[in-house]
Write an enzyme that holds these catalytic residues in place. Structure first.
Site, PDB file in Angstrom:
ATOM      1  N   CYS A  69     -11.818  -4.899   8.314  1.00  0.00           N
ATOM      2  CA  CYS A  69     -10.961  -5.623   9.249  1.00  0.00           C
ATOM      3  C   CYS A  69     -10.433  -6.874   8.557  1.00  0.00           C
ATOM      4  CB  CYS A  69     -11.743  -5.996  10.509  1.00  0.00           C
ATOM      5  SG  CYS A  69     -10.843  -7.106  11.620  1.00  0.00           S
ATOM      6  N   ASP A 108       0.861  -1.182   0.000  1.00  0.00           N
ATOM      7  CA  ASP A 108       0.000   0.000   0.000  1.00  0.00           C
ATOM      8  C   ASP A 108       0.896   1.230   0.000  1.00  0.00           C
ATOM      9  OD1 ASP A 108      -2.338   1.577   0.157  1.00  0.00           O
ATOM     10  OD2 ASP A 108      -2.129   1.734   2.337  1.00  0.00           O
ATOM     11  N   CYS A 145     -11.794 -10.337  10.725  1.00  0.00           N
ATOM     12  CA  CYS A 145     -13.167 -10.835  10.711  1.00  0.00           C
ATOM     13  C   CYS A 145     -13.992 -10.307   9.546  1.00  0.00           C
ATOM     14  CB  CYS A 145     -13.867 -10.500  12.030  1.00  0.00           C
ATOM     15  SG  CYS A 145     -14.125  -8.713  12.288  1.00  0.00           S
ATOM     16  N   GLU A 187      -2.732  -1.783  -5.331  1.00  0.00           N
ATOM     17  CA  GLU A 187      -4.049  -1.178  -5.513  1.00  0.00           C
ATOM     18  C   GLU A 187      -3.998  -0.224  -6.698  1.00  0.00           C
ATOM     19  OE1 GLU A 187      -7.412   1.160  -2.789  1.00  0.00           O
ATOM     20  OE2 GLU A 187      -5.310   1.170  -2.194  1.00  0.00           O
ATOM     21  N   CYS A 212     -14.268  -8.061  16.531  1.00  0.00           N
ATOM     22  CA  CYS A 212     -13.258  -8.994  17.066  1.00  0.00           C
ATOM     23  C   CYS A 212     -12.264  -8.313  18.002  1.00  0.00           C
ATOM     24  CB  CYS A 212     -12.533  -9.683  15.922  1.00  0.00           C
ATOM     25  SG  CYS A 212     -11.570  -8.556  14.885  1.00  0.00           S
ATOM     26  N   CYS A 222     -11.356  -2.907  15.844  1.00  0.00           N
ATOM     27  CA  CYS A 222     -12.536  -3.533  15.251  1.00  0.00           C
ATOM     28  C   CYS A 222     -13.597  -3.754  16.335  1.00  0.00           C
ATOM     29  CB  CYS A 222     -12.147  -4.860  14.608  1.00  0.00           C
ATOM     30  SG  CYS A 222     -13.556  -5.762  13.921  1.00  0.00           S
ATOM     31  N   ASP A 261      -2.623   1.580   7.747  1.00  0.00           N
ATOM     32  CA  ASP A 261      -1.907   1.274   6.510  1.00  0.00           C
ATOM     33  C   ASP A 261      -1.548  -0.206   6.396  1.00  0.00           C
ATOM     34  OD1 ASP A 261      -1.985   3.967   5.717  1.00  0.00           O
ATOM     35  OD2 ASP A 261      -0.232   4.422   6.940  1.00  0.00           O
TER      36      ASP A 261
END
Length: 370
Positions: A321, A184, A324, A268, A343, A340, A350
């Site tokens: 996330c 990323d 999960c 990406e 979870c 999150c 990042d």
């Protein structure tokens, strides 16, 4: 496989004059050919072909006698470059070809053939110009294709020689979840990997802005057309060149590291042109030069039989996330870390995005391109 080898040239005064004439002539032929293409399309609805333009060049030499001192193949190379520009325009919609200006920072001309490279004596012979001293720091093997001679805004000369090593591209090696890395890109950190590694953004342009402002202020105060103004202009160009060299060196080292350590790299797809419209971060994005970094990854992956995976630009890699799958729609740009709600996993924004990029890329339903 095609590869380009770039070498520094050290021409004397006579060589510099001949190179300038070749650059000017190539630019003249390019603009003349572009004008003829536009006129023929407006008059007949069809654009004149490159071969028809090449047949008109001998007649043009009668009108412009100075063109006889120029390598004829370099003149035909200008029409070929124009033809390639139109092909790119129609296929990739990259913009209609523009007339070339003598004020462009980099000036060049092509030498399709009949040049000679002497590695033993560090010299290169160019048609109509002669033997020029060069720094031949790397040898190559293969069939010599077109060579391109260029002059930078700082007055340096280079030659880029295209070589066909007549070898097939290596077959892409198999990859799995363990041999794939997600990457990323960002502004604070240049790149973040799915294994949790963060590579600092060197920000070469930002770190040189103080010096850049001083040099540009000096340039603005010089009288136009004076020798002092030209010297001040070269000083600014040298700093820009230094920044570009630093950025390229950093990106080459990082891209080589990622390609050598992994069988596949997941990225990406970014809308960089759209992001540049945000004036708050325009300079930072331009300084990072993500597009240049991705190009280096792509051609190095092709060289070594590695794979580049891409995910769509609208995939919510940051807000999901990776443990999960919970979607945090309330996440904003200022939230660098979050927990999150489902979870209770603590996420670095990042690193979580890099892990999700890797997961999305390995999911065939989300894979948009290899």
């Amino acid at each position: 496989m095609l590869k380009a080898y770039k070498y520094r040239l050290y021409p004397n005064k006579n060589h510099e004059e001949m190179i300038s004439q070749h650059i000017g002539a190539s630019r003249f032929i390019y603009n003349w050919a572009l004008e003829n293409k536009i006129k023929s399309y407006e008059a007949e609805g069809n654009s004149i072909s490159r071969f028809a333009l090449n047949k008109m060049i001998p007649e043009l030499k009668i009108e412009h006698v100075w063109l006889k001192n120029i390598n004829s193949q370099s003149l035909q190379g200008a029409t070929l470059n124009l033809d390639n520009a139109f092909t790119k325009f129609f296929r990739e919609k990259k913009g209609f070809p523009k007339f070339k200006s003598r004020k462009n920072p980099v000036q060049s001309f092509s030498v399709p053939q009949h040049y000679k490279v002497d590695f033993e004596n560090n010299k290169i012979k160019l048609p109509k110009i002669g033997w020029i001293n060069a720094k031949l720091h790397r040898r190559y093997e293969g069939k010599e294709k077109t060579a391109t001679v260029s002059r930078t805004s700082t007055g340096k000369y280079y030659i880029s020689i295209l070589i066909d090593d007549e070898k097939e591209n290596p077959v892409n090696k198999s990859f799995n979840i363990d041999t794939t890395v997600g990457v990323d890109v960002g502004i604070k950190d240049f790149a973040i990997t799915s294994i949790g590694e963060k590579i600092d953004n060197p920000k070469y342009l930002k770190n040189s802005m103080k010096r850049m402002k001083v040099l540009q202020k000096r340039l603005s105060k010089k009288k136009k057309g004076s020798a002092n103004r030209q010297r001040a202009k070269v000083a600014v160009a040298k700093l820009y060149e230094k920044i570009a060299n630093q950025r390229n060196d950093f990106q080459h080292k990082l891209s080589s590291k990622l390609i050598s350590e992994n069988q596949a790299v997941a990225l990406e797809t970014l809308n960089v042109s759209g992001m540049l419209k945000n004036h708050c971060i325009t300079q930072s994005i331009a300084d990072a030069s993500w597009s240049s970094f991705v190009k280096k990854l792509e051609y190095k992956a092709e060289w070594y039989g590695k794979t580049i995976l891409r995910i769509g630009r609208f995939e919510p890699s940051t807000k999901i996330c990776n443990v999960c799958g919970y979607h945090n729609g309330k996440l904003t740009l200022t939230d660098r870390k979050w927990q999150c709600p489902d979870c209770k996993t603590n996420h670095d924004r990042d690193i979580n995005a890099a892990i999700n990029i890797k997961k999305f890329a390995l999911d065939k339903q989300n894979l948009i391109g290899i």
